[in-house]
Design a protein around this motif. Structure first.
Motif, PDB file in Angstrom:
ATOM      1  N   UNK A 197       0.830  -1.203   0.000  1.00 29.78           N
ATOM      2  CA  UNK A 197       0.000   0.000   0.000  1.00 29.78           C
ATOM      3  C   UNK A 197       0.870   1.261   0.000  1.00 29.78           C
ATOM      4  N   UNK A 198       0.326   2.339  -0.527  1.00 34.03           N
ATOM      5  CA  UNK A 198       0.980   3.649  -0.458  1.00 34.03           C
ATOM      6  C   UNK A 198      -0.050   4.703  -0.082  1.00 34.03           C
ATOM      7  N   UNK A 199       0.446   5.811   0.472  1.00 34.13           N
ATOM      8  CA  UNK A 199      -0.406   6.925   0.880  1.00 34.13           C
ATOM      9  C   UNK A 199       0.208   8.234   0.404  1.00 34.13           C
ATOM     10  N   UNK A 200      -0.670   9.180   0.071  1.00 33.20           N
ATOM     11  CA  UNK A 200      -0.209  10.510  -0.318  1.00 33.20           C
ATOM     12  C   UNK A 200       0.095  11.392   0.885  1.00 33.20           C
ATOM     13  N   UNK A 201      -0.548  11.121   1.988  1.00 33.96           N
ATOM     14  CA  UNK A 201      -0.301  11.893   3.202  1.00 33.96           C
ATOM     15  C   UNK A 201      -0.272  10.989   4.411  1.00 33.96           C
ATOM     16  N   UNK A 202       0.681  11.232   5.320  1.00 37.26           N
ATOM     17  CA  UNK A 202       0.782  10.450   6.552  1.00 37.26           C
ATOM     18  C   UNK A 202       0.974  11.408   7.711  1.00 37.26           C
ATOM     19  N   UNK A 203       0.175  11.215   8.764  1.00 35.00           N
ATOM     20  CA  UNK A 203       0.272  12.025   9.977  1.00 35.00           C
ATOM     21  C   UNK A 203       0.603  11.104  11.132  1.00 35.00           C
ATOM     22  N   UNK A 204       1.636  11.436  11.901  1.00 34.52           N
ATOM     23  CA  UNK A 204       2.008  10.679  13.098  1.00 34.52           C
ATOM     24  C   UNK A 204       1.965  11.618  14.295  1.00 34.52           C
ATOM     25  N   UNK A 205       1.189  11.221  15.289  1.00 39.13           N
ATOM     26  CA  UNK A 205       1.034  12.036  16.490  1.00 39.13           C
ATOM     27  C   UNK A 205       1.236  11.148  17.719  1.00 39.13           C
ATOM     28  N   UNK A 206       2.429  10.543  17.848  1.00 39.23           N
ATOM     29  CA  UNK A 206       2.615   9.508  18.864  1.00 39.23           C
ATOM     30  C   UNK A 206       2.731  10.060  20.282  1.00 39.23           C
ATOM     31  N   UNK A 207       2.193   9.335  21.266  1.00 37.34           N
ATOM     32  CA  UNK A 207       2.381   9.715  22.670  1.00 37.34           C
ATOM     33  C   UNK A 207       3.763   9.304  23.153  1.00 37.34           C
ATOM     34  N   UNK A 208       4.153   9.809  24.309  1.00 34.45           N
ATOM     35  CA  UNK A 208       5.420   9.384  24.907  1.00 34.45           C
ATOM     36  C   UNK A 208       5.332   7.912  25.316  1.00 34.45           C
ATOM     37  N   UNK A 209       4.169   7.516  25.844  1.00 38.66           N
ATOM     38  CA  UNK A 209       3.933   6.132  26.246  1.00 38.66           C
ATOM     39  C   UNK A 209       2.533   5.728  25.802  1.00 38.66           C
ATOM     40  N   UNK A 210       2.343   4.440  25.564  1.00 36.83           N
ATOM     41  CA  UNK A 210       1.025   3.959  25.190  1.00 36.83           C
ATOM     42  C   UNK A 210       0.987   2.449  25.108  1.00 36.83           C
ATOM     43  N   UNK A 211      -0.221   1.919  24.877  1.00 36.86           N
ATOM     44  CA  UNK A 211      -0.418   0.479  24.757  1.00 36.86           C
ATOM     45  C   UNK A 211      -1.347   0.183  23.590  1.00 36.86           C
ATOM     46  N   UNK A 212      -1.060  -0.894  22.880  1.00 39.17           N
ATOM     47  CA  UNK A 212      -1.917  -1.359  21.804  1.00 39.17           C
ATOM     48  C   UNK A 212      -3.080  -2.149  22.353  1.00 39.17           C
ATOM     49  N   UNK A 213      -4.058  -2.513  21.493  1.00 43.95           N
ATOM     50  CA  UNK A 213      -5.250  -3.236  21.946  1.00 43.95           C
ATOM     51  C   UNK A 213      -4.942  -4.633  22.470  1.00 43.95           C
TER      52      UNK A 213
END
Length: 298
Positions: A197-213
């Motif tokens: 897959x490819x994307x024209x725009x990507x936004x990353x807004x990561x927290x300092x810490x976090x957990x996945x589902x």
């Protein structure tokens, strides 16, 4: 080539205003309601007298611990939920705000400068229905801006409740067809790479810490290099933009620049700097650093 170093302050907000900040608190207006919330960056003294803070505010957050607390209302009729609108020259989007136990209300107003960048880029793309990927997407400000500007938008967050909240914002904004994904962001990116897959725009807004589902652990300084290495491989080479925001107190704009250049040496039109809010009282509140680029100047 040296990057363009900027300090960005939102220009289009009518439903939001930072009134004052200091002594580790901020006094801010969301629509018709004025809130007092903790602000760890506001290490200086308040500009306005405490008496004015007490007179102006409707709700104040009182922390019980470093991560939770409760809201104290001056009047029982003050609602727990309400709506605000953001409008720039190209799009109008709406948000449902709410009083959460961890001091947030469902929006980060300083991010609106990136919503303006997103809509400007999409407007300049020749690709019909460009694809935009929003990672660590929270309640969806960037997703709404992308979709309202005409992008085929994918919204990824690991917390089901905030994805549901983002869907409410989509409905409020009169939008539809955002793709909602509840998944660990890094796992999703690696899966998309395998799919080609490819994307024209990507936004990353990561927290300092976090957990996945599924209990996946996210620690910014440990995983951001891997994330950037993988995510740039998803960029469409003909038309693209990328935004990286970081809120960690230990991250500077130079670190963000090095991360982007290390992952994507051919980067063009790189802008780095600080996001901030200018208070009515005159003081500026820094709220994170950013790096963003596109194949053309948005």
């Amino acid at each position: 080539m040296q990057p363009n170093i900027q300090a960005l302050n939102p220009q289009h907000w009518k439903d939001y205003e930072l009134i004052d900040c200091g002594d580790f608190e901020k006094l801010e207006r969301f629509g018709d309601l004025i809130l007092i919330r903790p602000e760890p960056q506001a290490v200086w003294s308040k500009i306005l007298p405490e008496s004015e803070w007490q007179y102006l505010h409707h709700i104040r957050f009182k922390g019980k611990s470093a991560t939770s607390g409760e809201w104290m209302k001056k009047n029982a009729k003050v609602p727990d939920r309400w709506h605000v609108t953001y409008k720039n020259d190209d799009v109008q989007i709406k948000f449902r705000l709410g009083l959460t136990s961890f001091k947030h209300v469902g929006i980060f107003p300083e991010q609106s400068v990136n919503w303006d960048f997103i809509t400007d880029c999409i407007k300049k793309f020749k690709t019909p229905s460009p694809k935009v990927l929003n990672l660590f997407a929270y309640t969806g400000g960037a997703s709404l801006a992308s979709r309202a500007a005409g992008a085929d938008t994918t919204h990824v967050d690991s917390i089901k409740q905030v994805v549901t909240w983002a869907n409410e914002n989509q409905e409020l904004s009169g939008l539809q067809d955002i793709r909602w994904v509840v998944e660990d962001a890094l796992k999703f990116v690696q899966r998309e790479l395998k799919r080609g897959k490819t994307y024209n725009g990507i936004i990353l807004d990561p927290p300092a810490y976090g957990h996945g589902p599924k209990g996946e652990k996210w620690k910014l300084e440990d995983l951001i290099k891997e994330m950037m290495r993988d995510v740039v491989q998803l960029l469409d080479q003909q038309e693209h933009f990328l935004i990286l925001n970081t809120y960690s107190l230990g991250f500077s704009s130079i670190i963000v620049e090095n991360l982007i250049r290390g992952a994507y040496p051919q980067v063009q039109n790189l802008n780095i700097g600080e996001l901030y809010l200018n208070a009515r009282s005159g003081v500026n509140l820094p709220l994170g650093v950013f790096g963003r680029f596109s194949l053309f100047n948005c």
